[in-house]
Design an enzyme around this catalytic site. Sequence first.
Site, PDB file in Angstrom:
ATOM      1  N   GLU A 190       4.565  -5.697   0.715  1.00  0.00           N
ATOM      2  CA  GLU A 190       3.413  -5.411   1.568  1.00  0.00           C
ATOM      3  C   GLU A 190       3.722  -4.429   2.709  1.00  0.00           C
ATOM      4  OE1 GLU A 190       1.419  -9.064   2.688  1.00  0.00           O
ATOM      5  OE2 GLU A 190       0.548  -9.205   0.685  1.00  0.00           O
ATOM      6  N   GLU A 294       0.793 -10.820  -5.875  1.00  0.00           N
ATOM      7  CA  GLU A 294       0.363 -12.021  -5.155  1.00  0.00           C
ATOM      8  C   GLU A 294      -1.143 -12.189  -5.341  1.00  0.00           C
ATOM      9  OE1 GLU A 294       1.423 -12.286  -1.023  1.00  0.00           O
ATOM     10  OE2 GLU A 294       3.482 -11.604  -1.372  1.00  0.00           O
TER      11      GLU A 294
END
Length: 469
Positions: A190, A294
Amino acid sequence: MTLQWIEADGERLVDEAGQPVTLAGVGLGGWLNMENFITGYPGTESQQRKALRRVLGAEGYKRYFDRFLTDFFDTADAEYLASIGLNSVRIPFNYRHFEDDDRPFAHKAEGFAWLDRAIGLCAEAGLYAILDLHALPGAQNQHWHSDNPTHWASFWTHRHFQDRVIHLWEALADRYRDNPVVAGYNPVNEPADASGEAIGPFYTRLERAIRAVDPRHVLFLDGNRYSTDFSAFTEPFANTVYTAHDYALPGMAAGSEYPGMARGEYFDRGVVEETFLRRTEFMRRTGTPIWIGEFGPVYTGDPERDESRLRLLRDQLDIYRAHGASWALWTYKDIGLQGLVYADPESPYLRRIAPVLEKKARLGVDSWGGVDTGIRDVMAPIEELFAREFPEFEPYPWGRRPWVNLLVRHILLAEPLVGDFARCFDGVTPTEAEDLAGSFAFGRCVRRTPLANALREHLVDGGEQVVAS
């Protein structure tokens, strides 16, 4: 079990025989990279560790974390994941297990030993491992899960931090270059480069450095802005998967329904698929594999609402199958919010930290799963002030209101609450500390059976298990 090498071949991952492989797995959040909602502490992992070292002493601290790291993911955990039909585990880790800030570039053997152990457990259960650097020196994003105590992602503005990550990945690639159990490397979780100017050149440099050591393993590269923005990429790298994260609002927002409303918007399967298609446009346009690194809802304890969230999960899994996407559910184990398995509410650990959990919930300190209902009298005036005085202010990455929440709830209120967490361990002996950490052992945990059944049914129906040879 012997797992075959996999590689990216056009739109799919394939094994050595050229047969398509769909990675279906979980993220091992909260283990080598700890997160506050997963194990219950406030603030960041480093703040928690510093506080526990102070209150438990050197021996108690070591015994606590050695037991935690041993019991959180062990043989029974890997076997359980395989029994559901899953075939992979994404293993997040914090750079601090591999080097200290006061000794940059000097790698620590214990970090590699813990990774070796986890990969070995995966191998024995027939599971692939994806190695995920989840917290980078200087912090690659603005939030707690990169072990960031501030709201600045300094990784992107300091060459020193970037050099250290290159050096670490060269060492990791050298260690695992001949191991097919490692499906590949997920070098930066991320990323959030606010300028958008540093991430492209860094990824180019990183890819070249890893490939110089290990030309065979798949690279799993997250997009910018928390793995949702792929504008930094032009031509795809060889043998590379571009990974999106796909959290759906009805699975996260308080009071939401599915199908139904979430924060004033209507969501059904069509809307959820539109979001997926938008986030994976780069992969589909370039003909590269899709991996959803995710996704997954949080659970409330209310059977009706949780069934709604499982309905959302099933729709997402069906969408991924329809588009040939691999996936990793977040997260495997926690204290009850999201995990496939979670610590027993009556465990010694959760009984001991219960006052802090109550205070965290009341103050809305956790970003993930927390709400500010109890402190609206504080938050509302600040939000109104910013709206009035700074109407054009929309800070990266999510805008004004999330920025205020980050600074007030997740930093300003979380930091002093770390002291409350530490006081829960006053008087705990080293032996007692070890037993508290043992609360996360598989045999002492609760299984979220409806979630396991939903995954099992999807995998059996779709035949997505990898068959070892």
